[in-house]
Write a protein that holds these residues in place. Structure first.
Motif, PDB file in Angstrom:
ATOM      1  N   LYS A 132       7.366   7.057 -11.145  1.00 29.72           N
ATOM      2  CA  LYS A 132       8.588   7.783 -10.798  1.00 29.72           C
ATOM      3  C   LYS A 132       8.263   8.825  -9.745  1.00 29.72           C
ATOM      4  CE  LYS A 132      11.443   7.207 -14.782  1.00 29.72           C
ATOM      5  NZ  LYS A 132      11.579   7.575 -16.163  1.00 29.72           N
ATOM      6  N   TYR A 133       7.108   9.456  -9.899  1.00 33.97           N
ATOM      7  CA  TYR A 133       6.669  10.472  -8.943  1.00 33.97           C
ATOM      8  C   TYR A 133       6.311   9.823  -7.608  1.00 33.97           C
ATOM      9  CZ  TYR A 133       3.507  13.835  -6.762  1.00 33.97           C
ATOM     10  OH  TYR A 133       2.883  14.662  -5.868  1.00 33.97           O
ATOM     11  N   PHE A 134       5.486   8.771  -7.676  1.00 32.87           N
ATOM     12  CA  PHE A 134       5.016   8.172  -6.426  1.00 32.87           C
ATOM     13  C   PHE A 134       6.118   7.419  -5.673  1.00 32.87           C
ATOM     14  CE2 PHE A 134       0.721   8.918  -8.120  1.00 32.87           C
ATOM     15  CZ  PHE A 134       0.190   9.536  -7.001  1.00 32.87           C
ATOM     16  N   ASP A 135       7.154   6.992  -6.400  1.00 29.84           N
ATOM     17  CA  ASP A 135       8.264   6.317  -5.717  1.00 29.84           C
ATOM     18  C   ASP A 135       8.951   7.240  -4.713  1.00 29.84           C
ATOM     19  OD1 ASP A 135       7.935   3.878  -6.866  1.00 29.84           O
ATOM     20  OD2 ASP A 135       9.336   4.230  -8.521  1.00 29.84           O
ATOM     21  N   LYS A 136       8.792   8.551  -4.923  1.00 27.59           N
ATOM     22  CA  LYS A 136       9.456   9.490  -4.014  1.00 27.59           C
ATOM     23  C   LYS A 136       8.587   9.811  -2.798  1.00 27.59           C
ATOM     24  CE  LYS A 136      11.728  11.747  -7.848  1.00 27.59           C
ATOM     25  NZ  LYS A 136      11.028  12.457  -8.897  1.00 27.59           N
ATOM     26  N   ILE A 137       7.350   9.354  -2.815  1.00 30.46           N
ATOM     27  CA  ILE A 137       6.444   9.653  -1.699  1.00 30.46           C
ATOM     28  C   ILE A 137       6.161   8.378  -0.921  1.00 30.46           C
ATOM     29  CG2 ILE A 137       4.150  10.510  -1.087  1.00 30.46           C
ATOM     30  CD1 ILE A 137       4.099  11.953  -3.750  1.00 30.46           C
ATOM     31  N   GLU A 138       6.332   8.450   0.385  1.00 26.37           N
ATOM     32  CA  GLU A 138       6.129   7.247   1.192  1.00 26.37           C
ATOM     33  C   GLU A 138       4.686   6.754   1.106  1.00 26.37           C
ATOM     34  OE1 GLU A 138       6.709   5.603   5.712  1.00 26.37           O
ATOM     35  OE2 GLU A 138       7.514   7.557   5.187  1.00 26.37           O
ATOM     36  N   ASN A 139       4.520   5.448   0.932  1.00 27.93           N
ATOM     37  CA  ASN A 139       3.188   4.854   0.965  1.00 27.93           C
ATOM     38  C   ASN A 139       2.781   4.743   2.433  1.00 27.93           C
ATOM     39  OD1 ASN A 139       0.940   3.156   0.984  1.00 27.93           O
ATOM     40  ND2 ASN A 139       1.644   2.034  -0.812  1.00 27.93           N
ATOM     41  N   LYS A 140       1.757   5.519   2.823  1.00 25.26           N
ATOM     42  CA  LYS A 140       1.389   5.596   4.248  1.00 25.26           C
ATOM     43  C   LYS A 140       0.336   4.572   4.635  1.00 25.26           C
ATOM     44  CE  LYS A 140       3.391   9.670   5.390  1.00 25.26           C
ATOM     45  NZ  LYS A 140       4.503   9.813   6.289  1.00 25.26           N
ATOM     46  N   ASP A 141      -0.020   3.705   3.712  1.00 27.89           N
ATOM     47  CA  ASP A 141      -1.049   2.717   4.010  1.00 27.89           C
ATOM     48  C   ASP A 141      -0.634   1.914   5.250  1.00 27.89           C
ATOM     49  OD1 ASP A 141      -3.129   1.006   3.946  1.00 27.89           O
ATOM     50  OD2 ASP A 141      -2.631   0.022   2.047  1.00 27.89           O
ATOM     51  N   ASN A 142      -1.551   1.800   6.217  1.00 31.75           N
ATOM     52  CA  ASN A 142      -1.186   1.038   7.421  1.00 31.75           C
ATOM     53  C   ASN A 142      -2.145  -0.126   7.663  1.00 31.75           C
ATOM     54  OD1 ASN A 142      -3.378   2.436   8.174  1.00 31.75           O
ATOM     55  ND2 ASN A 142      -2.477   3.444   9.946  1.00 31.75           N
ATOM     56  N   LYS A 143      -2.626  -0.671   6.558  1.00 25.23           N
ATOM     57  CA  LYS A 143      -3.542  -1.811   6.701  1.00 25.23           C
ATOM     58  C   LYS A 143      -2.755  -3.099   6.948  1.00 25.23           C
ATOM     59  CE  LYS A 143      -7.342  -0.150   3.845  1.00 25.23           C
ATOM     60  NZ  LYS A 143      -6.697   0.685   2.824  1.00 25.23           N
ATOM     61  N   ILE A 144      -3.415  -4.037   7.644  1.00 27.77           N
ATOM     62  CA  ILE A 144      -2.804  -5.350   7.897  1.00 27.77           C
ATOM     63  C   ILE A 144      -2.657  -6.096   6.575  1.00 27.77           C
ATOM     64  CG2 ILE A 144      -3.171  -7.598   9.040  1.00 27.77           C
ATOM     65  CD1 ILE A 144      -2.586  -5.258  10.968  1.00 27.77           C
ATOM     66  N   SER A 145      -3.672  -5.945   5.721  1.00 22.83           N
ATOM     67  CA  SER A 145      -3.607  -6.561   4.391  1.00 22.83           C
ATOM     68  C   SER A 145      -3.488  -5.428   3.373  1.00 22.83           C
ATOM     69  CB  SER A 145      -4.885  -7.374   4.154  1.00 22.83           C
ATOM     70  OG  SER A 145      -4.866  -7.875   2.850  1.00 22.83           O
ATOM     71  N   ALA A 146      -2.301  -5.281   2.799  1.00 24.29           N
ATOM     72  CA  ALA A 146      -2.033  -4.108   1.956  1.00 24.29           C
ATOM     73  C   ALA A 146      -1.914  -4.501   0.487  1.00 24.29           C
ATOM     74  CB  ALA A 146      -0.741  -3.445   2.405  1.00 24.29           C
ATOM     75  N   PHE A 147      -2.211  -3.541  -0.382  1.00 24.81           N
ATOM     76  CA  PHE A 147      -2.056  -3.742  -1.827  1.00 24.81           C
ATOM     77  C   PHE A 147      -0.772  -3.091  -2.304  1.00 24.81           C
ATOM     78  CE2 PHE A 147      -6.895  -3.519  -1.731  1.00 24.81           C
ATOM     79  CZ  PHE A 147      -7.038  -4.897  -1.790  1.00 24.81           C
ATOM     80  N   LEU A 148      -0.153  -3.709  -3.296  1.00 26.49           N
ATOM     81  CA  LEU A 148       1.065  -3.135  -3.872  1.00 26.49           C
ATOM     82  C   LEU A 148       1.035  -3.338  -5.392  1.00 26.49           C
ATOM     83  CD1 LEU A 148       4.668  -3.950  -2.524  1.00 26.49           C
ATOM     84  CD2 LEU A 148       4.118  -2.630  -4.531  1.00 26.49           C
TER      85      LEU A 148
END
Ligand code: SF4
Length: 445
Positions: free
Chosen positions: A135-151
């Motif tokens: 709930k907390y992290f949903d409010k913060i943009e995921n700044k990962d800029n990798k070509i292959s990203a984890f979710l």
């Protein structure tokens, strides 16, 4: 000037994902990521409890940091992750150099804990409740800029395999809402992701109910396919029991789902699987294998094996060996059983070291030879590679083929983020080496 934070991550992709989210969080209170360990203001150790002697490794690492900062102001020392969850207060007592201990379900408290520590030098040990950090992290943009990203789509586990600490360190299964996952996927794609790997301790147990409809991982995969900029989809780690037909069907229609399945089996003996409380049989596993191979004969498998689990006889071991000969996994992890405190298997009688080593060598001989042979198979062929980055010496590019093999080749920075054909010239156990292929007539593997 911004304060610096350095995170050292042990363990799986889920920990890597968590570390990235911690960076995103602490940015809000003025911390900036650094790769310069010797000049950091805050050192975070993201720990993993899966491997042997996990606890000792943490204290060893803290000792190393102590030496580095002997003549300087010490950094704020934070231990996060599964070892933090398992050890809790014990860590603060045993090693006063540690300032804050945070379990994997409490990352959302890191900013608060850091600010409190900076203001009052107050040592902190967080409560280990199951409040969702998402709930907390949903409010913060995921700044990962990798070509292959984890979710991360799912966390925790309700299966309680007798050898595993995950149900104790990550808690019960929790699946994130579909909308939040897709929103995060959109952010990752906007930041350049061409491949997304869906993560979970039991990723294919994903189950989210909204308006009386259950959404499974298959629904997520099909939704992700609609994003035209996204080229590849993967998921890990899955459990045979949750390899349901809707997920298997994704391999029929979904062109972006990669033909590589990491599906841990742990043992080829039904007796041992029962002792492990795995909740599936060898026959269940083979059925999944056959269904997938029928859909696409090129799909490849990898797995995890625990060798010399208490009670494993020579016959049980031979059953595992026979399974390995049948399936020819192209890449697997194999370890001698080692007990994890707090688990049921920790109370069982160990098999002697000599027998265990012999069995491990035997199984690895087969596993490694399939891996080497599979890599050799690509020599002289053209493979489609998603180019991820430059490698350390900056002269070559790194990417992966559909089966997740590492591919290294000469190329230009402008190729990063593209899917290109590479002609494989040589290989070793872990990687393929080649050059960019322009001839469209080459047979793509
Ligand atoms: S299913 Fe996986 S995460 Fe869950 S207890 Fe078993 S090994 Fe651990």
């Amino acid at each position: 000037m911004k304060k610096k934070i350095f995170i050292k991550t042990f363990g799986c992709q889920m920990n890597e994902y968590d570390s990235n989210r911690i960076y995103d969080s602490v940015k809000k209170i003025g911390f900036q990521k650094t790769n310069d360990l010797k000049n950091t203001d805050c050192f975070v150790l993201n720990t993993c409890h899966i491997r042997n002697k996990a606890k000792e490794k943490v204290y060893h690492e803290v000792g190393r940091i102590k030496k580095i900062f002997k003549k300087k102001n010490k950094p704020i020392m934070i231990i996060v992750g599964c070892v933090a969850q398992a050890e809790n207060q014990e860590m603060l007592k045993r090693e006063p150099y540690i300032d804050i201990v945070i379990g994997p379900q409490s990352y959302h408290k890191i900013n608060e804990a850091l600010m409190k520590f900076e203001r009052h030098k107050q040592k902190e040990e967080t409560e280990f409740d199951t409040i969702s950090k998402f709930k907390y992290f949903d409010k913060i943009e995921n700044k990962d800029n990798k070509i292959s990203a984890f979710l991360t789509i799912q966390e925790g586990c309700d299966k309680f395999c007798h050898f595993c600490v995950v149900p104790f360190t990550r808690g019960p299964e929790y699946s994130r809402p579909v909308k939040k996952i897709l929103h995060e996927a959109e952010m990752l794609i906007k930041n350049g992701a061409k491949e997304i790997t869906l993560l979970g301790q039991n990723v294919n147990a994903y189950s989210y109910i909204e308006n009386s409809k259950e959404y499974r991982i298959s629904n997520l995969i099909n939704e992700l396919e609609k994003y035209s900029e996204l080229k590849r989809i993967r998921y890990t780690t899955s459990h045979p029991k949750d390899m349901t037909d809707d997920l298997i069907d994704c391999y029929v229609n979904n062109k972006k789902l990669m033909p590589f399945v990491h599906l841990p089996i742990q043992s080829g003996s039904n007796k041992i699987l029962k002792l492990m409380n795995r909740k599936h049989t060898v026959e269940d596993y083979i059925k999944i294998y056959e269904k997938l191979k029928k859909i696409n004969s090129k799909i490849e498998f990898s797995s995890d094996f625990i060798i010399s689990y208490p009670g494993e006889t020579n016959d049980d071991f031979n059953d595992t060996l026979n399974l390995v000969k049948k399936i020819k996994f192209i890449n697997s992890y194999s370890f001698i059983f080692s007990p994890r405190p707090g688990t049921k298997a920790a109370e069982l009688k160990l098999i002697d070291n000599e027998t265990s080593k012999k069995r491990l060598n035997e199984i690895q001989k087969h596993l490694f030879s399939y891996q080497i042979n599979k890599n050799r198979f690509f020599e002289g062929k053209s493979v489609e590679v998603l180019v991820e980055n430059k490698i350390y010496d900056q002269s070559k590019l790194f990417g992966r083929n559909k089966f997740n093999n590492s591919v290294i080749f000469l190329g230009d920075k402008s190729d990063i983020g593209k899917i290109i054909k590479v002609k494989i010239e040589s290989s070793n156990q872990n990687s393929l080496f080649g050059k960019i292929e322009n001839n469209e007539d080459m047979r793509a593997a």
